[in-house]
Design a protein around this motif. Structure first.
Motif, PDB file in Angstrom:
ATOM      1  N   UNK A 161       7.393  -3.936  -8.482  1.00  0.00           N
ATOM      2  CA  UNK A 161       7.255  -2.204  -7.605  1.00  0.00           C
ATOM      3  C   UNK A 161       6.084  -2.455  -6.614  1.00  0.00           C
ATOM      4  N   UNK A 162       5.913  -1.909  -5.295  1.00  0.00           N
ATOM      5  CA  UNK A 162       5.027  -2.125  -4.706  1.00  0.00           C
ATOM      6  C   UNK A 162       4.058  -0.730  -4.749  1.00  0.00           C
ATOM      7  N   UNK A 163       3.243  -1.084  -4.585  1.00  0.00           N
ATOM      8  CA  UNK A 163       2.478   0.746  -4.053  1.00  0.00           C
ATOM      9  C   UNK A 163       0.866   0.439  -4.178  1.00  0.00           C
ATOM     10  N   UNK A 164       0.136   1.176  -3.429  1.00  0.00           N
ATOM     11  CA  UNK A 164      -1.941   0.939  -3.569  1.00  0.00           C
ATOM     12  C   UNK A 164      -1.809   0.792  -4.737  1.00  0.00           C
ATOM     13  N   UNK A 165      -3.187   0.080  -5.356  1.00  0.00           N
ATOM     14  CA  UNK A 165      -3.424  -0.021  -6.288  1.00  0.00           C
ATOM     15  C   UNK A 165      -4.764  -0.825  -6.094  1.00  0.00           C
ATOM     16  N   UNK A 166      -5.922  -1.001  -6.579  1.00  0.00           N
ATOM     17  CA  UNK A 166      -7.118  -1.149  -6.929  1.00  0.00           C
ATOM     18  C   UNK A 166      -7.575  -2.735  -7.881  1.00  0.00           C
ATOM     19  N   UNK A 167      -7.589  -3.688  -7.904  1.00  0.00           N
ATOM     20  CA  UNK A 167      -7.089  -3.780  -5.917  1.00  0.00           C
ATOM     21  C   UNK A 167      -6.163  -4.162  -5.404  1.00  0.00           C
TER      22      UNK A 167
ATOM     23  N   UNK B  83      -0.273  -8.363   7.278  1.00  0.00           N
ATOM     24  CA  UNK B  83      -1.060  -9.072   6.518  1.00  0.00           C
ATOM     25  C   UNK B  83      -0.928  -9.584   4.863  1.00  0.00           C
ATOM     26  N   UNK B  84       0.505  -8.591   4.501  1.00  0.00           N
ATOM     27  CA  UNK B  84       1.198  -8.753   3.135  1.00  0.00           C
ATOM     28  C   UNK B  84      -0.459  -8.418   1.736  1.00  0.00           C
ATOM     29  N   UNK B  85      -0.497  -7.651   1.897  1.00  0.00           N
ATOM     30  CA  UNK B  85      -1.755  -6.315   1.874  1.00  0.00           C
ATOM     31  C   UNK B  85      -1.402  -5.278   2.018  1.00  0.00           C
ATOM     32  N   UNK B  86      -1.092  -4.436   0.932  1.00  0.00           N
ATOM     33  CA  UNK B  86      -0.636  -3.222   0.830  1.00  0.00           C
ATOM     34  C   UNK B  86      -1.862  -2.039   0.895  1.00  0.00           C
ATOM     35  N   UNK B  87      -2.473  -1.854   1.681  1.00  0.00           N
ATOM     36  CA  UNK B  87      -3.042  -0.545   1.828  1.00  0.00           C
ATOM     37  C   UNK B  87      -2.964   0.541   2.048  1.00  0.00           C
TER      38      UNK B  87
ATOM     39  N   UNK C 202       0.956   1.865   2.890  1.00  0.00           N
ATOM     40  CA  UNK C 202       1.398   3.308   1.698  1.00  0.00           C
ATOM     41  C   UNK C 202       1.766   4.218   2.685  1.00  0.00           C
ATOM     42  N   UNK C 203       1.127   4.395   3.743  1.00  0.00           N
ATOM     43  CA  UNK C 203       0.963   5.905   4.475  1.00  0.00           C
ATOM     44  C   UNK C 203       2.560   5.637   5.919  1.00  0.00           C
ATOM     45  N   UNK C 204       3.361   4.395   5.708  1.00  0.00           N
ATOM     46  CA  UNK C 204       4.317   4.298   6.851  1.00  0.00           C
ATOM     47  C   UNK C 204       5.537   3.680   5.695  1.00  0.00           C
ATOM     48  N   UNK C 205       5.163   3.669   4.782  1.00  0.00           N
ATOM     49  CA  UNK C 205       6.331   3.714   3.813  1.00  0.00           C
ATOM     50  C   UNK C 205       6.487   5.787   3.124  1.00  0.00           C
ATOM     51  N   UNK C 206       5.649   5.882   2.917  1.00  0.00           N
ATOM     52  CA  UNK C 206       5.723   8.117   3.323  1.00  0.00           C
ATOM     53  C   UNK C 206       6.777   8.363   3.770  1.00  0.00           C
ATOM     54  N   UNK C 207       5.920   7.512   5.354  1.00  0.00           N
ATOM     55  CA  UNK C 207       7.257   8.046   6.833  1.00  0.00           C
ATOM     56  C   UNK C 207       8.767   7.425   6.328  1.00  0.00           C
TER      57      UNK C 207
END
Length: 247
Positions: free
Chosen positions: A16-22, A51-55, A59-64
């Motif tokens: 599962x991919x999502x915005x996380x920290x880090x 770039x392979x970084x889920x920033x 996230x915004x593009x996924x939501x759209x």
């Protein structure tokens, strides 16, 4: 393992991919970003860095994407969102998930069928090499088609479908993971419509990613012209014919 650009390899759909920290990083995130950029701005918004970084921009593009296709718009890429991206996993998968194991001569299963569908629908030379619709058996003809694809994408030509080949398949072949029919929607439906426009069966601007009556009629006309059952359903036989009739 280190793969490319310093990213760890994860097959697309393995987590599962999502915005996380880090922030999450990996080849699967890069594939996701590439697929989102393949779609037009009215579906996913402006292009994002691959770039392979889920920033936040990913996230915004996924939501759209989720909002457009009627998926729960939470910015989290789980089984349902993967499904609309053309990669059935979890409860959506039938048999072995595509990408979850290395494929080579002698392999059999649903993931081999998806490999064959993806190659068939992509280009005429792959369909000619395969010599027929997907059968789920990785024989010498499938090996030959894989080698052609590997040469075209500048990776090692060994006929074995491992991480580098899977990554190239995900970002270069957009159909074949699902049987497509009326009422379905997603990235692979968009790719189907692009193909039908290229072949003259749909008008420009009809590529909205939603399989409605216009797309169904175009599929039926294509099937009739190809001499196959004109049922409006895009499965293994139609994928093969789409490849044969293309470039």
């Amino acid at each position: 393992m280190a793969f490319e650009d310093g990213l760890t390899y994860y097959y697309f759909g393995s987590r599962v991919l999502r915005l996380t920290s880090p922030q999450m990083r990996g080849t699967d995130v890069k594939v996701l970003q590439t697929l989102l950029n393949y779609l037009p701005n009215f579906i996913t918004g402006p292009n994002i860095a691959e770039d392979g970084i889920y920033g936040p921009k990913t996230e915004s593009a996924v939501i759209k994407f989720q909002q457009y296709f009627g998926v729960s718009a939470d910015g989290i890429v789980g089984p349902q969102t993967y499904y609309y991206l053309g990669q059935p996993v979890g409860r959506y998968a039938r048999g072995t998930v595509f990408g979850s194991r290395t494929l080579r001569r002698g392999s059999q299963g649903m993931d081999v069928s998806i490999l064959q569908n993806r190659l068939n629908a992509k280009a005429k030379k792959y369909a000619v090499a395969l010599g027929g619709p997907a059968d789920g058996i990785f024989g010498p003809r499938t090996e030959s088609a894989v080698k052609l694809f590997q040469a075209d994408t500048s990776i090692a030509v060994d006929g074995v479908v491992g991480p580098k080949t899977f990554n190239q398949l995900f970002i270069n072949t957009f159909m074949g993971g699902r049987t497509l029919r009326r009422t379905m929607s997603g990235l692979d439906v968009f790719a189907l419509q692009v193909k039908l426009i290229d072949l003259g069966y749909l008008p420009m601007g009809a590529d909205d990613g939603k399989f409605g009556p216009q797309t169904e009629a175009a599929v039926k006309k294509f099937q009739a012209d190809a001499g196959i059952t004109a049922d409006g359903v895009v499965g293994r036989v139609t994928y093969y014919q789409l490849g044969l009739k293309g470039a």
